[in-house]
Design a protein around this motif. Structure first.
Motif, PDB file in Angstrom:
ATOM      1  N   MET A 174       0.854  -1.205   0.000  1.00  0.00           N
ATOM      2  CA  MET A 174       0.000   0.000   0.000  1.00  0.00           C
ATOM      3  C   MET A 174       0.882   1.245   0.000  1.00  0.00           C
ATOM      4  O   MET A 174       0.655   2.181  -0.764  1.00  0.00           O
ATOM      5  CB  MET A 174      -0.884   0.044   1.252  1.00  0.00           C
ATOM      6  N   TRP A 177       2.601   1.736  -3.326  1.00  0.00           N
ATOM      7  CA  TRP A 177       1.751   1.447  -4.465  1.00  0.00           C
ATOM      8  C   TRP A 177       2.016   2.363  -5.661  1.00  0.00           C
ATOM      9  O   TRP A 177       2.078   1.903  -6.809  1.00  0.00           O
ATOM     10  CB  TRP A 177       0.275   1.530  -4.066  1.00  0.00           C
ATOM     11  N   GLU A 178       2.184   3.639  -5.388  1.00  0.00           N
ATOM     12  CA  GLU A 178       2.355   4.582  -6.498  1.00  0.00           C
ATOM     13  C   GLU A 178       3.586   4.226  -7.334  1.00  0.00           C
ATOM     14  O   GLU A 178       3.526   4.183  -8.560  1.00  0.00           O
ATOM     15  CB  GLU A 178       2.478   6.011  -5.971  1.00  0.00           C
ATOM     16  N   ASP A 189      -1.467  -6.898  -7.649  1.00  0.00           N
ATOM     17  CA  ASP A 189      -2.623  -7.781  -7.809  1.00  0.00           C
ATOM     18  C   ASP A 189      -3.621  -7.093  -8.742  1.00  0.00           C
ATOM     19  O   ASP A 189      -4.484  -6.353  -8.284  1.00  0.00           O
ATOM     20  CB  ASP A 189      -3.253  -8.037  -6.426  1.00  0.00           C
ATOM     21  N   ASP A 190      -3.458  -7.308 -10.025  1.00  0.00           N
ATOM     22  CA  ASP A 190      -4.308  -6.674 -11.013  1.00  0.00           C
ATOM     23  C   ASP A 190      -4.300  -5.146 -10.844  1.00  0.00           C
ATOM     24  O   ASP A 190      -5.350  -4.494 -10.859  1.00  0.00           O
ATOM     25  CB  ASP A 190      -5.743  -7.226 -10.895  1.00  0.00           C
ATOM     26  N   GLY A 191      -3.122  -4.613 -10.626  1.00  0.00           N
ATOM     27  CA  GLY A 191      -2.972  -3.161 -10.500  1.00  0.00           C
ATOM     28  C   GLY A 191      -3.169  -2.629  -9.096  1.00  0.00           C
ATOM     29  O   GLY A 191      -2.918  -1.466  -8.823  1.00  0.00           O
ATOM     30  N   MET A 192      -3.626  -3.480  -8.196  1.00  0.00           N
ATOM     31  CA  MET A 192      -3.909  -3.043  -6.828  1.00  0.00           C
ATOM     32  C   MET A 192      -2.929  -3.680  -5.843  1.00  0.00           C
ATOM     33  O   MET A 192      -2.330  -4.700  -6.156  1.00  0.00           O
ATOM     34  CB  MET A 192      -5.343  -3.463  -6.447  1.00  0.00           C
ATOM     35  N   PRO A 193      -2.790  -3.103  -4.653  1.00  0.00           N
ATOM     36  CA  PRO A 193      -1.885  -3.713  -3.673  1.00  0.00           C
ATOM     37  C   PRO A 193      -2.399  -5.088  -3.243  1.00  0.00           C
ATOM     38  O   PRO A 193      -3.606  -5.331  -3.232  1.00  0.00           O
ATOM     39  CB  PRO A 193      -1.940  -2.744  -2.478  1.00  0.00           C
ATOM     40  N   ALA A 195      -3.635  -7.730  -0.820  1.00  0.00           N
ATOM     41  CA  ALA A 195      -4.325  -7.643   0.473  1.00  0.00           C
ATOM     42  C   ALA A 195      -3.811  -8.733   1.402  1.00  0.00           C
ATOM     43  O   ALA A 195      -3.435  -9.819   0.940  1.00  0.00           O
ATOM     44  CB  ALA A 195      -5.831  -7.818   0.269  1.00  0.00           C
TER      45      ALA A 195
ATOM     46  N   MET B  40      -5.633   4.949  -5.604  1.00  0.00           N
ATOM     47  CA  MET B  40      -6.034   3.560  -5.871  1.00  0.00           C
ATOM     48  C   MET B  40      -7.531   3.507  -6.197  1.00  0.00           C
ATOM     49  O   MET B  40      -7.962   2.772  -7.084  1.00  0.00           O
ATOM     50  CB  MET B  40      -5.761   2.678  -4.653  1.00  0.00           C
ATOM     51  N   LYS B  47     -11.773   1.332 -13.700  1.00  0.00           N
ATOM     52  CA  LYS B  47     -12.155  -0.017 -14.142  1.00  0.00           C
ATOM     53  C   LYS B  47     -13.677  -0.142 -14.266  1.00  0.00           C
ATOM     54  O   LYS B  47     -14.181  -0.939 -15.041  1.00  0.00           O
ATOM     55  CB  LYS B  47     -11.620  -1.062 -13.165  1.00  0.00           C
ATOM     56  N   ARG B 118      -3.548   0.230   7.704  1.00  0.00           N
ATOM     57  CA  ARG B 118      -3.774   1.662   7.552  1.00  0.00           C
ATOM     58  C   ARG B 118      -4.637   2.200   8.694  1.00  0.00           C
ATOM     59  O   ARG B 118      -5.492   3.067   8.481  1.00  0.00           O
ATOM     60  CB  ARG B 118      -4.482   1.942   6.227  1.00  0.00           C
ATOM     61  N   ASN B 164     -13.326  -7.327   0.532  1.00  0.00           N
ATOM     62  CA  ASN B 164     -12.190  -8.150   0.976  1.00  0.00           C
ATOM     63  C   ASN B 164     -10.843  -7.503   0.689  1.00  0.00           C
ATOM     64  O   ASN B 164      -9.863  -7.782   1.358  1.00  0.00           O
ATOM     65  CB  ASN B 164     -12.220  -9.518   0.296  1.00  0.00           C
ATOM     66  N   SER B 165     -10.785  -6.682  -0.324  1.00  0.00           N
ATOM     67  CA  SER B 165      -9.517  -6.055  -0.714  1.00  0.00           C
ATOM     68  C   SER B 165      -9.834  -4.795  -1.498  1.00  0.00           C
ATOM     69  O   SER B 165     -10.991  -4.548  -1.862  1.00  0.00           O
ATOM     70  CB  SER B 165      -8.704  -7.015  -1.584  1.00  0.00           C
ATOM     71  N   VAL B 166      -8.793  -4.033  -1.784  1.00  0.00           N
ATOM     72  CA  VAL B 166      -9.002  -2.810  -2.583  1.00  0.00           C
ATOM     73  C   VAL B 166      -9.608  -3.192  -3.932  1.00  0.00           C
ATOM     74  O   VAL B 166     -10.549  -2.557  -4.419  1.00  0.00           O
ATOM     75  CB  VAL B 166      -7.667  -2.077  -2.826  1.00  0.00           C
ATOM     76  N   ARG B 167      -9.040  -4.231  -4.535  1.00  0.00           N
ATOM     77  CA  ARG B 167      -9.520  -4.679  -5.856  1.00  0.00           C
ATOM     78  C   ARG B 167     -11.010  -5.011  -5.813  1.00  0.00           C
ATOM     79  O   ARG B 167     -11.750  -4.736  -6.751  1.00  0.00           O
ATOM     80  CB  ARG B 167      -8.710  -5.905  -6.270  1.00  0.00           C
TER      81      ARG B 167
END
Lengths: 302, 185
Positions: A174, A177-178, A189-193, A195, B40, B47, B118, B164-167
């Motif tokens: 996280m 990430w940038e 993970d598909d562009g994301m941090p 988890a 993010m 998307k 966080r 569950n996650s950011v994604r």
């Protein structure tokens, strides 16, 4: 036995790469008469224990732990890093190996001046220094019992078969990430941090480890992997060349000795923090810490 | 002739795809605490086909006819330092932004996407201020590990929408933005 346990702990501790270790956990105190492995990640410690069970000694376990850490905490350890190993062998020999990284020849004053903001350059291929970890492992292997193919097996398995992402892994992802999404989006993970709790695999690292396990450490500095790195650097405007890799040597050094309340200590020399540790402990010897509780302000500030 | 038919089919398909998503910038996004997390969320929104405007230091007079304000809560000392503000100024900024958004009839979505990692004194201070601003609240797993969000929504109509996650915030985000007319079903 006590001595070999302490060398194991020292070896494992010192072989870790040098970046900050983020993991802080609370766990019960464990004891063992047969040997014990400590590491910044339980899966890496398990890799070391697995090697002990296979007949490896402390140094074998330390190598396995170092390789496994590079898989499970890539933000803090890895083949691309550097370090310093200080170990006391079962026969009393003291060993110190300096495998800190070196700057490539092209990272000279003129080029650094032209490169712009060095705070940003460090995140580009120009910021890469010649890694010392493989050479450090190579030196340690001279003192080990088991072959590299056996010692690398737990790390390769973790990278290929996956492991669970920890809170620390996720947090670092996280926080970074940038820069990760800009420089290495494929790591995300598909562009994301990633988890915490997610399943992470690193087949590319597994492939690299397999090459090293099969062809030996030299392939990193003189062979297939050196060629790959040279090609990457030329293509991406980096400074490291195969000649830099070929010139790299891990150095055997003399450890520094000291004592603390009757215990003999063997620590890494300068510029690693060994002398500072000895100085601190020698100051602490003048205070009776045993009568203070862990949260006593005097104990904390002294 | 074949080409012509193909073009028509392609045009129809593209129209179908684009008609299901937001075309204009109907969402403005700002961090509450100056962490990079809002960036993010911008990627997640992209998307979903939502073109959100990200303003790190959105002020009360900085709206551009948006329907929705999304604020992503997470304190970052580094981010605050880079933005040149302290925590008190950040709270004052967000309070005035949220007040104006409400006065304009906008909807406010509060998100915490960083999980347990966080959380902390600084972030918690912002969370306490942010939750009362929310019309909807999305919290990624781990973020509510100690029940802070649960306590803050107690006695209100506000519901914690988990992910569950950011994604995986795409699901609650899509639901909320559909309900608010930003994304068409």
């Amino acid at each position: 036995m006590n001595r070999s346990i302490s060398s194991l702990i020292i070896a494992v501790f010192c072989l870790l790469a040098t970046q900050a270790i983020h993991a802080v956990t609370v766990a019960p105190i464990l004891q063992s008469k047969e040997g014990m492995v400590t590491a910044a990640h339980p899966l890496a410690a398990a890799a070391g224990a697995e090697i002990l069970e296979k007949g490896g000694k402390a140094l074998d376990a330390a190598i396995a732990v170092s390789l496994a850490l590079g898989v499970v905490e890539p933000y803090a350890s890895g083949l691309g890093g550097e370090g310093y190993m200080d170990a006391v062998m079962a026969d009393g020999r003291e060993v110190a190996i300096d495998f800190r990284s070196t700057a490539p020849a092209m990272a000279n004053y003129k080029n650094l001046n032209k490169a712009g903001d060095l705070g940003k350059v460090r995140y580009t291929p120009k910021g890469y220094c010649v890694a010392g970890v493989p050479a450090g492992i190579g030196k340690a292997l001279e003192l080990a019992n088991l072959p590299l193919s056996v010692l690398a097996a737990p790390a390769i398995r973790l990278a290929e078969e996956s492991f669970e992402v920890t809170e620390t892994f996720s947090k670092v992802n996280m926080d970074r990430w940038e820069i990760l999404s800009e420089k290495t989006p494929g790591f995300l993970d598909d562009g994301m941090p990633w988890a915490a709790g997610a399943t992470f695999r690193n087949p590319a690292l597994a492939k690299t480890l397999r090459i090293i396990a099969k062809k030996g450490i030299d392939t990193f500095y003189k062979g297939e992997l050196a060629n790959n790195l040279d090609r990457f650097m030329r293509k991406n405007d980096g400074w490291t060349r195969k000649s830099d890799l070929k010139a790299y040597r891990a150095l055997s050094k003399e450890p520094i000795n000291g004592s603390y309340r009757g215990y003999d200590l063997s620590v890494p020399g300068s510029p690693v923090g060994g002398p500072r540790i000895l100085a601190t402990l020698n100051i602490l010897e003048h205070f009776n810490l045993a009568i203070m509780s862990w949260d006593d302000p005097l104990a904390i500030h002294r | 002739m074949k080409n012509r038919v193909f073009q028509v089919i392609l045009a129809c398909s593209l129209f179908t795809v684009f008609s299901s998503v937001s075309m204009a910038s109907e969402v403005v996004l700002t961090p509450f605490g100056q962490s990079p997390d809002a960036m993010m969320v911008k990627v997640v929104l992209k998307k979903l086909g939502v073109n959100a405007r990200l303003e790190k230091l959105l002020e009360a007079d900085g709206f551009q006819e948006e329907k929705v304000l999304i604020t992503v809560v997470a304190g970052s000392s580094k981010g605050l330092g880079e933005a040149g503000i302290d925590k008190d100024a950040e709270i004052t900024r967000m309070k005035s932004v949220a007040d104006v958004a409400k006065a304009k009839g906008m909807k406010v979505l509060v998100m915490h996407i960083g999980g347990k990692g966080r959380r902390g004194t600084l972030t918690d201070m912002f969370i306490v201020e942010a939750v009362p601003m929310a019309d909807k609240l999305i919290v990624v797993e781990g973020g509510n590990y100690d029940g802070l969000f649960t306590r803050l929504v107690e006695g209100t109509d506000l519901e914690i929408l988990p992910a569950n996650s950011v994604r995986e915030t795409t699901e609650p985000l899509q639901m909320v933005l559909t309900e608010w007319g930003v994304v068409e079903q």
